[in-house]
Design an enzyme around this catalytic site. Structure first.
Site, PDB file in Angstrom:
ATOM      1  N   ASP A 179      -7.955  -2.726   2.141  1.00 15.77           N
ATOM      2  CA  ASP A 179      -7.322  -2.522   3.444  1.00 15.77           C
ATOM      3  C   ASP A 179      -7.264  -3.921   4.041  1.00 15.77           C
ATOM      4  O   ASP A 179      -8.300  -4.485   4.414  1.00 15.77           O
ATOM      5  CB  ASP A 179      -8.181  -1.591   4.319  1.00 15.77           C
ATOM      6  CG  ASP A 179      -7.505  -1.290   5.631  1.00 15.77           C
ATOM      7  OD1 ASP A 179      -7.072  -2.255   6.299  1.00 15.77           O
ATOM      8  OD2 ASP A 179      -7.399  -0.117   6.000  1.00 15.77           O
ATOM      9  N   HIS A 180      -6.073  -4.490   4.102  1.00 17.46           N
ATOM     10  CA  HIS A 180      -6.020  -5.926   4.432  1.00 17.46           C
ATOM     11  C   HIS A 180      -6.563  -6.228   5.827  1.00 17.46           C
ATOM     12  O   HIS A 180      -6.910  -7.360   6.120  1.00 17.46           O
ATOM     13  CB  HIS A 180      -4.624  -6.510   4.205  1.00 17.46           C
ATOM     14  CG  HIS A 180      -3.625  -6.201   5.272  1.00 17.46           C
ATOM     15  ND1 HIS A 180      -2.938  -5.019   5.318  1.00 17.46           N
ATOM     16  CD2 HIS A 180      -3.194  -6.916   6.333  1.00 17.46           C
ATOM     17  CE1 HIS A 180      -2.130  -5.039   6.370  1.00 17.46           C
ATOM     18  NE2 HIS A 180      -2.263  -6.175   7.005  1.00 17.46           N
ATOM     19  N   HIS A 242      -5.885   1.231   8.732  1.00 16.24           N
ATOM     20  CA  HIS A 242      -6.243  -0.004   9.442  1.00 16.24           C
ATOM     21  C   HIS A 242      -6.980   0.271  10.760  1.00 16.24           C
ATOM     22  O   HIS A 242      -8.016  -0.321  11.041  1.00 16.24           O
ATOM     23  CB  HIS A 242      -5.001  -0.832   9.774  1.00 16.24           C
ATOM     24  CG  HIS A 242      -4.141  -1.133   8.583  1.00 16.24           C
ATOM     25  ND1 HIS A 242      -4.648  -1.426   7.351  1.00 16.24           N
ATOM     26  CD2 HIS A 242      -2.790  -1.202   8.439  1.00 16.24           C
ATOM     27  CE1 HIS A 242      -3.654  -1.677   6.503  1.00 16.24           C
ATOM     28  NE2 HIS A 242      -2.517  -1.527   7.140  1.00 16.24           N
TER      29      HIS A 242
HETATM   30  C1  BG6 Z   1       0.940  -2.416   6.602  1.00 20.91           C
HETATM   31  C2  BG6 Z   1       1.937  -1.391   7.063  1.00 20.91           C
HETATM   32  O1  BG6 Z   1      -0.141  -1.811   5.958  1.00 20.91           O
HETATM   33  O2  BG6 Z   1       0.460  -3.134   7.738  1.00 20.91           O
HETATM   34  C3  BG6 Z   1       3.096  -2.055   7.790  1.00 20.91           C
HETATM   35  O3  BG6 Z   1       2.434  -0.668   5.944  1.00 20.91           O
HETATM   36  C4  BG6 Z   1       2.570  -2.896   8.929  1.00 20.91           C
HETATM   37  O4  BG6 Z   1       4.026  -1.093   8.277  1.00 20.91           O
HETATM   38  C5  BG6 Z   1       1.475  -3.835   8.438  1.00 20.91           C
HETATM   39  O5  BG6 Z   1       3.658  -3.639   9.425  1.00 20.91           O
HETATM   40  C6  BG6 Z   1       0.821  -4.529   9.609  1.00 20.91           C
HETATM   41  O6  BG6 Z   1      -0.012  -5.546   9.132  1.00 20.91           O
HETATM   42  P1  BG6 Z   1      -0.294  -6.851  10.002  1.00 20.91           P
HETATM   43  O7  BG6 Z   1      -1.300  -7.610   9.199  1.00 20.91           O
HETATM   44  O8  BG6 Z   1       1.022  -7.553  10.136  1.00 20.91           O
HETATM   45  O9  BG6 Z   1      -0.803  -6.361  11.311  1.00 20.91           O
END
Ligand code: BG6
Length: 503
Positions: A179-180, A242
């Site tokens: 989960d980044h 997230h």
């Molecule tokens: C991804 C979603 O996991 O996270 C995207 O699939 C979203 O829709 C993105 O834009 C948001 O990531 P960050 O790091 O730009 O907040």
């Protein structure tokens, strides 16, 4: 820190978007920082026929090549190899195994393998199973780890089925669900803010906290991902994973040690304590919205239903806001609000802790004449930092109070290296550290919480989906969700807020 053990990183879906945009740049970053092991190689795998040289040439386009880093780029490209493979063809996996053995002999790399599934989710069950059947889950000669990208299922039932299938062939500690958000420095800093400062922990509970607000706003729409997004929506795309992770970190009890299972056990307890939403709550505690066509400046911006790949009658939410409670000693009665959406006025992710006011109000307060609600803003992106809102005396006669900002910005630490989320997480997996990866039980619990919302929307078409003009803060009615307060209107700059923000 020690270097990880020598190993291969095998990327399935090597010609895909994620590989080019995130994985290859993250690996390059690790190479530049000299964090990769001495004996290491990346084997890109996908259906297209390509030579190693052609693969290297393709990947080079995604590296930040400059006049200074030429030798580093060449050194990195030498680590890349390629193997074509038909994902459902078992004999191709034998070829993969042979190739890994051959390269292993050539490069003195033992049979330590990380398999990164950067593929469509339909393959999450297929690839691990065929890898296992080819003996590529056998840990007797070296570690075997699998990294899986979200979505981990599309609902509770499919998430359970995916876990069951994976756990047939692998043990939990071989599985790394990425989960980044957990790879972001500022997300990890929430743990440090809470547990390394003696001043916060004593007041981090229902005696002192009035409510918590979590915002994740994006200015982008669905871009070229309409086909995927229309079957997903904001709840599945952002909240189940997230934003639930953020809730876990904000709400958890102090872990006994900073170690994968200690932290993951505490996160799980938070998800177990979420008060389940009843059918009748869905219409009142959850708001969904969809962006509609509007003008932003001189530009006419498309509505969601006009986007490529989106059903023109779609009821998929591009905005969702919810109110919920964590039923435990620490959080009893404290409302937690989440909102996330696409095509909002600014890109910002932050957690705001609203503290209760003083029990007795002695002074005159600022223009709105309200006592000060101290707020602690933990800004995840952009303008990463921490902001505390405090009441201060307006200079001059009497005792008038106004709210002032005390802020810290990460960019002030400009000489430290801030790793990107993917490089941090890849490095952790290389070290065998799963602290920042999601465990199967927590993933299922988070699905268990959102499932009644999905069911409610599916079974009760009368629950409205509100339109909001692209470029605004979501549906008008969403303010009804928050009692005695209004949502913060954050800006790009951490210390600015208000109705109007810089774009
Ligand atoms: C991804 C979603 O996991 O996270 C995207 O699939 C979203 O829709 C993105 O834009 C948001 O990531 P960050 O790091 O730009 O907040």
């Amino acid at each position: 820190m020690n270097s990880p053990k020598p190993h291969f990183l095998v990327i399935f879906g090597a010609s895909g978007d994620l590989t080019k945009r995130k994985l290859i740049p993250a690996l390059f970053e690790l190479c530049e920082q000299k964090l990769l092991p001495e004996n290491f190689a990346v084997l890109g795998v996908s259906r297209t026929e390509l030579s190693d040289a052609a693969f290297r040439e393709k990947m080079k386009e995604f590296l930040p090549v400059s006049s200074q880093n030429g030798p580093c780029v060449e050194r990195f490209l030498d680590l890349l190899f390629y193997q074509s493979l038909e994902t459902s063809n078992a004999s191709d996996y034998q070829n993969l195994k042979t190739r890994l053995e051959k390269l292993g002999n050539q490069l003195s790399i033992p049979a330590n393998y990380i398999f990164y599934l950067s593929t469509p989710p339909q393959l999450y069950q297929v690839i691990p199973q065929i890898l296992a059947e080819a003996g590529l889950n056998d840990v007797s000669m070296g570690f075997k780890r699998i990294i899986i990208e979200k979505p981990f299922g599309t609902d509770l039932a499919s998430a359970k089925e995916l876990n069951r299938k994976l756990l047939t062939f692998y043990t939990e500690d071989q599985l790394y669900r990425i989960d980044h958000y957990l790879g972001k420095e500022t997300v990890q800093n929430m743990l440090v803010t809470r547990f390394s400062n003696g001043i916060f922990e004593p007041i981090w509970n229902q005696n002192f906290i009035h409510h918590v607000e979590i915002t994740s706003a994006e200015t982008l729409g669905v871009e070229d991902r309409g086909g995927y997004y229309d079957h997903s929506g904001a709840l599945r795309d952002m909240v189940q994973n997230h934003l639930m992770q953020l809730v876990g970190l904000i709400a958890m009890e102090p872990p006994v040690v900073i170690e994968a299972n200690a932290i993951r056990n505490e996160m799980l307890k938070v998800f177990q304590s979420l008060r389940p939403l009843q059918k009748e709550d869905i219409a009142t505690h959850v708001f969904r919205g969809q962006y509609t066509q509007s003008h932003i400046g001189n530009d006419l911006v498309k509505g969601y239903r006009e986007e490529n790949g989106v059903d023109p009658m779609s009821k998929t939410e591009t905005f969702v806001a919810l109110k919920f409670f964590i039923d435990n000693f620490r959080w009893a009665g404290v409302p937690i609000y989440i909102r996330t959406g696409k095509k909002l006025p600014t890109r910002v992710t932050e957690v705001v802790i609203y503290f209760k006011t003083t029990p007795h109000h002695l002074f005159q307060y600022d223009s709105v004449n309200e006592p000060v609600n101290n707020q602690l803003v933990l800004r995840i992106q952009p303008d990463e930092g921490v902001l505390l809102k405090l009441g201060m005396k307006v200079p001059g006669a009497g005792f008038r109070v106004q709210t002032m900002n005390m802020d810290f910005h990460y960019k002030e630490l400009s000489d430290s290296y801030l790793p990107s989320a993917y490089s941090r997480l890849l490095l952790d997996c290389m070290h065998g550290d799963a602290t920042l990866y999601s465990r199967s039980d927590a993933v299922e619990k988070a699905w268990e919480y959102v499932q009644p919302i999905l069911d409610g929307w599916q079974n009760n078409p009368d629950i409205p989906i509100y339109g909001y003009p692209a470029g605004t803060w979501g549906p008008e009615n969403v303010d009804r969700l928050v009692e005695n307060s209004i949502w913060r209107r954050p800006c790009k700059n951490l210390a600015h807020d208000g109705e109007y923000c810089e774009l």
